[in-house]
Design an enzyme around this catalytic site. Sequence first.
Site, mmCIF file in Angstrom:
data_model
loop_
_atom_site.group_PDB
_atom_site.id
_atom_site.type_symbol
_atom_site.label_atom_id
_atom_site.label_comp_id
_atom_site.label_asym_id
_atom_site.label_seq_id
_atom_site.Cartn_x
_atom_site.Cartn_y
_atom_site.Cartn_z
ATOM 1 N N PHE A 45 5.651 -0.383 -20.854
ATOM 2 C CA PHE A 45 6.067 -1.284 -19.675
ATOM 3 C C PHE A 45 5.009 -2.613 -19.831
ATOM 4 O O PHE A 45 3.883 -2.300 -19.658
ATOM 5 C CB PHE A 45 5.933 -0.754 -18.418
ATOM 6 C CG PHE A 45 6.173 -1.530 -17.000
ATOM 7 C CD1 PHE A 45 7.639 -1.844 -16.759
ATOM 8 C CD2 PHE A 45 5.328 -2.104 -16.254
ATOM 9 C CE1 PHE A 45 8.034 -2.550 -15.719
ATOM 10 C CE2 PHE A 45 5.826 -2.973 -15.292
ATOM 11 C CZ PHE A 45 7.029 -3.115 -15.116
ATOM 12 N N ALA A 46 5.387 -3.616 -20.670
ATOM 13 C CA ALA A 46 4.513 -4.836 -20.870
ATOM 14 C C ALA A 46 4.889 -5.804 -19.830
ATOM 15 O O ALA A 46 5.735 -6.821 -20.066
ATOM 16 C CB ALA A 46 4.802 -5.228 -22.245
ATOM 17 N N PRO A 48 -3.124 -11.290 -19.952
ATOM 18 C CA PRO A 48 -4.715 -12.002 -19.259
ATOM 19 C C PRO A 48 -4.637 -12.717 -17.982
ATOM 20 O O PRO A 48 -5.772 -12.658 -17.242
ATOM 21 C CB PRO A 48 -5.094 -12.720 -20.807
ATOM 22 C CG PRO A 48 -4.032 -12.212 -21.563
ATOM 23 C CD PRO A 48 -2.955 -11.781 -21.017
ATOM 24 N N ALA A 107 -1.907 -13.107 -15.840
ATOM 25 C CA ALA A 107 -1.125 -12.397 -14.731
ATOM 26 C C ALA A 107 -0.992 -11.140 -14.595
ATOM 27 O O ALA A 107 -0.706 -10.370 -15.173
ATOM 28 C CB ALA A 107 0.241 -12.900 -15.153
ATOM 29 N N GLN A 139 -21.477 23.436 8.761
ATOM 30 C CA GLN A 139 -20.349 22.604 9.638
ATOM 31 C C GLN A 139 -20.218 21.199 9.015
ATOM 32 O O GLN A 139 -19.161 20.643 8.959
ATOM 33 C CB GLN A 139 -20.684 22.556 11.069
ATOM 34 C CG GLN A 139 -20.413 23.995 11.718
ATOM 35 C CD GLN A 139 -20.417 23.909 13.259
ATOM 36 O OE1 GLN A 139 -20.850 22.965 13.754
ATOM 37 N NE2 GLN A 139 -20.132 24.859 14.169
ATOM 38 N N ILE A 149 -20.215 17.422 -1.987
ATOM 39 C CA ILE A 149 -20.347 18.975 -1.702
ATOM 40 C C ILE A 149 -21.028 19.473 -2.976
ATOM 41 O O ILE A 149 -21.607 20.560 -2.663
ATOM 42 C CB ILE A 149 -18.640 19.584 -1.575
ATOM 43 C CG1 ILE A 149 -18.364 18.962 -0.179
ATOM 44 C CG2 ILE A 149 -18.821 21.073 -1.451
ATOM 45 C CD1 ILE A 149 -16.844 19.245 0.012
ATOM 46 N N GLU A 175 -0.632 -0.161 -11.134
ATOM 47 C CA GLU A 175 1.070 -0.310 -10.568
ATOM 48 C C GLU A 175 0.878 -0.898 -9.106
ATOM 49 O O GLU A 175 1.437 -0.556 -8.297
ATOM 50 C CB GLU A 175 1.603 1.119 -10.511
ATOM 51 C CG GLU A 175 1.687 1.591 -11.860
ATOM 52 C CD GLU A 175 2.873 2.749 -12.122
ATOM 53 O OE1 GLU A 175 3.857 2.968 -11.281
ATOM 54 O OE2 GLU A 175 2.842 3.363 -13.091
HETATM 55 N N1 COS Z 1 13.186 -4.575 -5.387
HETATM 56 C C1 COS Z 1 13.907 -5.597 -5.696
HETATM 57 N N2 COS Z 1 13.777 -6.846 -5.748
HETATM 58 C C2 COS Z 1 12.583 -7.357 -5.312
HETATM 59 C C3 COS Z 1 11.647 -6.486 -4.851
HETATM 60 C C4 COS Z 1 11.823 -5.172 -5.123
HETATM 61 N N3 COS Z 1 10.846 -4.120 -4.453
HETATM 62 N N4 COS Z 1 10.510 -7.026 -4.478
HETATM 63 C C5 COS Z 1 10.588 -8.382 -4.612
HETATM 64 N N5 COS Z 1 12.026 -8.495 -5.118
HETATM 65 C C6 COS Z 1 12.730 -9.649 -5.492
HETATM 66 C C7 COS Z 1 12.567 -10.679 -4.188
HETATM 67 O O1 COS Z 1 13.789 -10.400 -3.471
HETATM 68 C C8 COS Z 1 12.660 -11.946 -4.991
HETATM 69 O O2 COS Z 1 13.916 -12.187 -5.013
HETATM 70 P P1 COS Z 1 14.790 -13.609 -4.560
HETATM 71 O O3 COS Z 1 13.957 -14.808 -5.295
HETATM 72 O O4 COS Z 1 16.208 -13.611 -5.247
HETATM 73 O O5 COS Z 1 14.729 -13.619 -2.993
HETATM 74 C C9 COS Z 1 12.060 -12.007 -6.183
HETATM 75 O O6 COS Z 1 12.015 -10.494 -6.396
HETATM 76 C C10 COS Z 1 10.460 -12.423 -5.950
HETATM 77 O O7 COS Z 1 9.827 -11.654 -4.904
HETATM 78 P P2 COS Z 1 8.618 -12.127 -4.452
HETATM 79 O O8 COS Z 1 9.102 -13.671 -3.743
HETATM 80 O O9 COS Z 1 8.163 -11.464 -3.315
HETATM 81 O O10 COS Z 1 7.795 -12.402 -5.554
HETATM 82 P P3 COS Z 1 5.910 -12.825 -5.493
HETATM 83 O O11 COS Z 1 6.114 -13.526 -6.983
HETATM 84 O O12 COS Z 1 5.636 -13.531 -4.402
HETATM 85 O O13 COS Z 1 5.253 -11.292 -5.925
HETATM 86 C C11 COS Z 1 4.290 -9.292 -5.836
HETATM 87 C C12 COS Z 1 5.449 -10.249 -5.265
HETATM 88 C C13 COS Z 1 2.994 -9.709 -5.376
HETATM 89 C C14 COS Z 1 4.435 -8.067 -4.568
HETATM 90 C C15 COS Z 1 4.610 -8.963 -7.117
HETATM 91 O O14 COS Z 1 4.062 -9.824 -7.887
HETATM 92 C C16 COS Z 1 3.662 -7.619 -7.521
HETATM 93 O O15 COS Z 1 4.157 -6.471 -7.327
HETATM 94 N N6 COS Z 1 2.523 -7.870 -8.165
HETATM 95 C C17 COS Z 1 1.888 -6.745 -8.451
HETATM 96 C C18 COS Z 1 2.254 -6.167 -10.104
HETATM 97 C C19 COS Z 1 1.769 -4.793 -10.402
HETATM 98 O O16 COS Z 1 1.804 -4.046 -9.766
HETATM 99 N N7 COS Z 1 1.227 -4.945 -11.364
HETATM 100 C C20 COS Z 1 0.698 -3.803 -12.181
HETATM 101 C C21 COS Z 1 0.922 -3.701 -13.347
HETATM 102 S S1 COS Z 1 2.199 -2.940 -14.025
HETATM 103 S S2 COS Z 1 1.756 -1.106 -14.262
#
Ligand code: COS
Length: 386
Positions: free
Chosen positions: A122-123, A127, A129, A282, A340, A366
């Site tokens: 999953f990419a 750097p 973002a 304890q 422990i 994640e």
């Molecule tokens: N399921 C389906 N759609 C989703 C969703 C979900 N769980 N979460 C958000 N969306 C949709 C939103 O509804 C929105 O759509 P609309 O524009 O049509 O309304 C769109 O995606 C953008 O959502 P949002 O505005 O919440 O996006 P943001 O850019 O504010 O970011 C976070 C949201 C911070 C939650 C996201 O960037 C994130 O999860 N970041 C962490 C990434 C991560 O886990 N990285 C780890 C590496 S991968 S191993």
Amino acid sequence: MSLDPETLSQFLDMLDRFVRERLVPNEERVADDDAIPDDLVHEIRDMGLFGLSIPEEYGGLGLTMHEEVQAAFVLGQTSPAFRSLVGTNNGIGSQGLIIDGTPQQKESYLPQLATGEMVASFALTEPEAGSDAGSLRTSARKDGDHYILSGTKRFITNAPRAGLFTVFARTDPSSKTSAGVTAFLVEADTSGLSLGPIDRKMGQKGSHTCDVILDGCRVHESAIIGGPDRLGQGFKTAMKVLDRGRLHISAVCTGNAERLIRDSLEYAMDRKQFGEPIAEKQLVQAMLADSRTEAFAARCMIEETARRKDAGQNVSIDAACCKMYASEMVGRVADRAVQILGGAGYIADYGVERFFRDVRLFRIYEGTTQIQQLVIARGMIRQASA
Ligand code: COS
């Protein structure tokens, strides 16, 4: 589709035996060599573990979310590197394809992913973002009925083994946010795709990450997950994948916590100080009890959320609650386990020190704990305003 209870229980028993008899005895070797030996990779393939959550019609076991977390609880009883080997095929590497792919795309890749013949990665992260995944800069420029992908992806789990990448790239250069991001299926041997050196990590030795560099990588528009009609919908695919991935990781955290509790209890019952096993003290009992309670709480949350996901409910908030709680919980449990064991907890030979380093990653990947908090609180506000 759900397995009948007897088949599921037989499968989980077999997995448990495999973990105890084949994986646990090899933990130290994998950590020392920073590699899972080929014979074990084959055994893992033969067990069908690469295809746990891939639908049966494509050769996987087709476990429901509730069944998948049961398997992850069991796989969590050993070093997370083993789970990581199969983690991307079952989770973030294949789920975009399973959730939003076309029937042709599924037919092309899922059978190979289910057997482990091909590994998927999953990419998303770059750097610049990470938590702000929507700000990614990798570009996908249209060129006739092709797209030219350019950019760098960072910390990509299983990239060195991968045959297929789900690459998230910006198809709309005028947008700087999550809109305008598209998900592509890119085969590892596509010209212009190369890998950086393997990252040197704090823990989880045997599981590898590295940069994926896309330099004018040309893919046909049919490589867009779901086909060209899903242009600009890639970020939503990523978020749906992460909802599921976060539940899976929570179950792995809980399995690791249960293992650490077992190891620290065994040590405490054996180790004598002040004339009796320290388990009779304890203050040690308090640590054991706190860890047991927290691991139990995580298990209940995860099972409940997985059942609701299987019932078709939106579990974005609760999956984030599970990920936050379980990953923080296993950090506390690992810390108490070191305490422990005392001096032995700090010495590599006892294994707890290795888990202490391994589990640190769970609070980061994640989605960090802080991102889970944001997902939970934003969701609460949205629900309250609806
Ligand atoms: N399921 C389906 N759609 C989703 C969703 C979900 N769980 N979460 C958000 N969306 C949709 C939103 O509804 C929105 O759509 P609309 O524009 O049509 O309304 C769109 O995606 C953008 O959502 P949002 O505005 O919440 O996006 P943001 O850019 O504010 O970011 C976070 C949201 C911070 C939650 C996201 O960037 C994130 O999860 N970041 C962490 C990434 C991560 O886990 N990285 C780890 C590496 S991968 S191993």
